[in-house]
Design an enzyme around this catalytic site. Structure first.
Site, PDB file in Angstrom:
ATOM      1  CE  LYS A 148      11.702  10.204 -87.033  1.00 23.79           C
ATOM      2  NZ  LYS A 148      10.374  11.205 -86.226  1.00 23.79           N
ATOM      3  CD  GLU A 168      10.384  15.390 -83.533  1.00 25.96           C
ATOM      4  OE1 GLU A 168      10.358  16.237 -83.250  1.00 25.96           O
ATOM      5  OE2 GLU A 168       9.835  14.864 -83.677  1.00 25.96           O
ATOM      6  CD  GLU A 219       6.530  16.919 -89.871  1.00 26.16           C
ATOM      7  OE1 GLU A 219       7.746  16.241 -89.082  1.00 26.16           O
ATOM      8  OE2 GLU A 219       5.985  17.109 -90.060  1.00 26.16           O
ATOM      9  CG  ASP A 274       6.860  11.395 -82.004  1.00 20.29           C
ATOM     10  OD1 ASP A 274       7.222  11.441 -82.926  1.00 20.29           O
ATOM     11  OD2 ASP A 274       7.848  12.591 -80.999  1.00 20.29           O
TER      12      ASP A 274
HETATM   13  O1  KIV Z   1       6.220  10.392 -85.276  1.00 18.81           O
HETATM   14  C1  KIV Z   1       5.987  10.930 -87.496  1.00 18.81           C
HETATM   15  O2  KIV Z   1       4.439   9.528 -87.647  1.00 18.81           O
HETATM   16  C2  KIV Z   1       6.751  11.072 -87.885  1.00 18.81           C
HETATM   17  C3  KIV Z   1       6.464  11.230 -88.983  1.00 18.81           C
HETATM   18  C4  KIV Z   1       5.542  12.484 -89.452  1.00 18.81           C
HETATM   19  C5  KIV Z   1       7.920  11.237 -89.338  1.00 18.81           C
HETATM   20  O3  KIV Z   1       8.014  11.137 -87.239  1.00 18.81           O
END
Ligand code: KIV
Length: 273
Positions: free
Chosen positions: A122, A124, A191, A53
């Site tokens: 993915k 968070e 991160e 994102d």
């Molecule tokens: O959105 C993204 O590019 C990410 C990476 C920094 C892992 O989450």
């Protein structure tokens, strides 16, 4: 429903990542947002391509990832899918597409899987979203976790700062990572985490850790593509290593084109019919 090109080589799977961790083989990941770079990244042998994102910042020019939408992620992921044949394709779920409730999360993640041909999503967050991760995994959706600095919570975290400093914060990250593994994540992004803590997490967890600004102890590394290529040259965090200076190359090439056009050198006979 869209169709996607069939992979012509053996594709990377989520199980490969776990096997590679056990074998001590580091995982290489980067982002892509369109078919052109999806193909180049895939041809370079990168293991995991993330439709991050971060597209909302590095491509759309927004100040944060917060305003990214599910439709936007699907649009970019479908482009990337057309370029990626072998790497594992993971799509970031945008802010509030999975946090509101489990039904929403299942519907939105299911949409991304069905409409993009990606192999995983993915999300968070740690303990707070573990039950949602479990519901997604139970529905057959592979989930990559993301803890430490979680950009969708940038305002709650008070900025893009290193996380897990101090005993309390470190133990919270350890508990978050354990909750994600227990819930069925196949990997977790760390991160902006101190290197010693990332190393501890990587040793404790069975699933691979993929670090960004998290030191050398992780099982793999991810960098945002325009950052590592030096296209996004205004962004200079300490952890970033640039492997090219494409912004300079672009400016030089366009300057040469402009000079040729203005001075009548292009097109010449060689480039005319
Ligand atoms: O959105 C993204 O590019 C990410 C990476 C920094 C892992 O989450």
């Amino acid at each position: 429903m869209p169709t996607f090109p069939a992979p012509d080589r053996k594709s990377v799977t989520t199980l490969d990542l776990i096997a590679w961790k056990q074998a001590g083989r580091k995982i290489v990941a980067t982002t892509a947002y369109d078919a052109l770079f999806g193909r180049l990244v895939d041809e370079s042998g990168v293991d995991v391509v993330l439709v991050g994102d971060s597209v909302n910042q590095v491509i759309a020019g927004e100040p944060s990832t917060l305003s990214a939408t599910v439709d936007q992620m699907i649009y970019h992921a479908r482009m990337v899918r057309r370029g990626v044949q072998k790497a594992l394709l993971v799509v970031d779920m945008p802010f509030l597409s999975y946090q509101v409730n489990r039904d929403d999360a299942l519907r939105n993640c299911g949409r991304v899987m069905k409409e993009t041909g990606a192999q995983a999503v993915k999300v968070e967050g740690g303990q707070i979203i573990a039950a949602t991760v479990r519901a997604l995994v139970d529905a057959g959706i592979p989930v990559m976790g993301h803890i430490g600095l979680t950009p969708q919570s940038v305002h709650a975290l008070g900025g893009y700062k290193v996380q897990g400093r101090g005993d309390v914060a470190a133990e919270r990250l350890v508990a978050d990572a354990a909750a994600l593994e227990e819930a069925g994540c196949f990997a977790v992004v760390l991160e902006l985490v101190p290197a010693a803590l990332s190393e501890r997490l990587s040793t404790t967890l069975e699933i691979p850790t993929i670090g960004i600004g998290a030191g050398a102890g992780c099982d793999g590394q991810v960098l945002v593509l325009p950052d590592l290529l030096g296209l996004n040259d205004a962004f200079k965090p300490k952890f970033l290593k640039r492997y090219a200076n494409l912004a300079d190359e672009v400016r030089t090439a366009l300057g040469a084109f402009a000079a040729d056009v203005r001075e009548g050198r292009y097109p010449d006979a060689e480039h005319s019919f």
